[in-house]
Design a protein around this motif. Structure first.
Motif, PDB file in Angstrom:
ATOM      1  N   ALA A 136     -36.652 -20.512 -40.842  1.00 26.03           N
ATOM      2  CA  ALA A 136     -35.658 -20.346 -39.734  1.00 26.03           C
ATOM      3  C   ALA A 136     -36.538 -20.288 -38.433  1.00 26.03           C
ATOM      4  O   ALA A 136     -37.447 -19.851 -38.326  1.00 26.03           O
ATOM      5  N   TYR A 187     -32.620 -10.361 -41.669  1.00 21.85           N
ATOM      6  CA  TYR A 187     -31.857 -11.079 -40.447  1.00 21.85           C
ATOM      7  C   TYR A 187     -32.948 -11.707 -39.563  1.00 21.85           C
ATOM      8  O   TYR A 187     -34.197 -11.350 -39.904  1.00 21.85           O
ATOM      9  N   PHE A 241     -28.921 -12.513 -35.907  1.00 24.46           N
ATOM     10  CA  PHE A 241     -28.253 -13.095 -36.694  1.00 24.46           C
ATOM     11  C   PHE A 241     -28.652 -13.221 -38.064  1.00 24.46           C
ATOM     12  O   PHE A 241     -29.971 -12.970 -38.234  1.00 24.46           O
ATOM     13  N   ARG A 242     -27.839 -13.467 -38.959  1.00 20.81           N
ATOM     14  CA  ARG A 242     -28.276 -13.683 -40.422  1.00 20.81           C
ATOM     15  C   ARG A 242     -27.429 -15.102 -40.996  1.00 20.81           C
ATOM     16  O   ARG A 242     -26.623 -15.741 -40.275  1.00 20.81           O
ATOM     17  N   HIS A 243     -27.727 -15.579 -42.021  1.00 18.39           N
ATOM     18  CA  HIS A 243     -27.298 -16.568 -42.608  1.00 18.39           C
ATOM     19  C   HIS A 243     -26.147 -16.380 -43.619  1.00 18.39           C
ATOM     20  O   HIS A 243     -26.301 -15.345 -44.612  1.00 18.39           O
ATOM     21  N   ARG A 257     -24.947 -20.963 -43.104  1.00 18.15           N
ATOM     22  CA  ARG A 257     -24.761 -21.262 -41.612  1.00 18.15           C
ATOM     23  C   ARG A 257     -25.296 -19.798 -41.089  1.00 18.15           C
ATOM     24  O   ARG A 257     -25.167 -18.743 -41.592  1.00 18.15           O
ATOM     25  N   PRO A 258     -25.788 -19.962 -39.716  1.00 22.59           N
ATOM     26  CA  PRO A 258     -26.434 -18.640 -38.898  1.00 22.59           C
ATOM     27  C   PRO A 258     -25.044 -18.204 -38.263  1.00 22.59           C
ATOM     28  O   PRO A 258     -24.118 -18.742 -37.644  1.00 22.59           O
ATOM     29  N   THR A 290     -23.919 -15.220 -35.873  1.00 26.35           N
ATOM     30  CA  THR A 290     -24.519 -14.039 -34.825  1.00 26.35           C
ATOM     31  C   THR A 290     -23.813 -12.675 -35.003  1.00 26.35           C
ATOM     32  O   THR A 290     -22.538 -12.792 -35.068  1.00 26.35           O
TER      33      THR A 290
END
Length: 263
Positions: A48, A114, A205-207, A211-212, A214
């Motif tokens: 990431a 995250y 953000f996290r996946h 997809r990321p 926010t």
């Protein structure tokens, strides 16, 4: 093979637990300083927030040079104790594993709980990034801070002329509270020149489903002892909130962003 450097999986796990305990007690734990080429050898382009300039430089390096670089950098990582010898699986078969420090670093960058990404708006510069790391039982056991650093004097002579592949990065393991403090101190720094003021943007953000997503974001204009903060809402019909905070207020705000993904 150096038999004194052998560690069993259980020993490596216990050592990693001790590193997390030190960070949880408020200590800053140094994990490693890596060149961008070393990060590529360790699979960095799959991580990431990996820099696209580095990925492009690595792809343009050529297959033959990449193979040579991988062999040389893996040997250097072993010399530095970041890769450890394992008991060989058979005659003439070399085996190794990552050190507890490198294992935490790679786990955070590859599978973060995250991520908090930062940027100086309007400037092309490398900035701090934060990767929360944990497991199923405890999703956040610590935060790995990724910090761009200068090339150490007298070291890494072979990467001085490699462009982005020579960029250096330091990794530290800290608690979420300490990470918020580091982030606040950096955000409070005034960023202004004759051309204007440069806000410091922060996003967590996290996946989700690949997809990321926010979760929270803010923009900080630091003034040393205070900061003007704009909270990103992402809805053009709903103006962003702007607040003026002191250092303690900013740390509290960033602690909520890190720990809860909210303001």
């Amino acid at each position: 093979m150096n038999t004194e450097a052998l560690m069993t999986p259980r020993e490596r796990e216990a050592a990693a637990v001790r590193l997390f305990e030190r960070a949880g007690a408020g200590e800053t734990v140094d994990l490693a300083v890596l060149s961008a080429m070393e990060r590529c050898v360790l699979g960095g382009p799959k991580q990431a927030l990996f820099e696209q300039e580095v990925v492009q430089a690595w792809n343009e390096f050529g297959e033959k040079r990449r193979t040579k670089a991988m062999d040389a950098n893996l040997a250097t990582l072993r010399e530095r104790g970041l890769l450890l010898d394992d008991a060989p699986e058979g005659p003439g078969v070399a085996a190794w594993s990552v050190s507890p420090e490198l294992g935490i670093l790679l786990g955070a960058c590859e599978r973060p709980t995250y991520v908090v990404a930062t940027e100086v708006e309007g400037r092309q510069t490398r900035c701090l990034q934060f990767f929360a790391v944990g497991d199923l039982e405890q999703p956040v056991r610590g935060v790995v801070v990724e910090e761009p650093v200068a090339l150490p004097p007298g070291a890494y002579k072979h990467v001085k002329n490699l462009g982005p592949l020579g960029w250096m990065t330091r990794y530290r393991l800290v608690s979420e509270t300490a990470a918020a403090g580091i982030l606040a101190d950096v955000a409070l720094v005034p960023r202004q020149d004759k051309d204007g003021t440069y806000p410091y943007n922060i996003r967590r953000f996290r996946h989700h489903d690949g997809r990321p997503v926010t979760e929270a974001g803010l923009s900080v204009i630091g003034a040393g002892t205070s900061a003007r903060v704009r909270l990103f809402k992402g809805d053009p019909r709903n103006p962003d909130d702007v607040v003026l905070v002191d250092p303690e207020g900013l740390r509290g705000l960033l602690t909520r962003v890190l720990t809860a993904g909210a303001w």
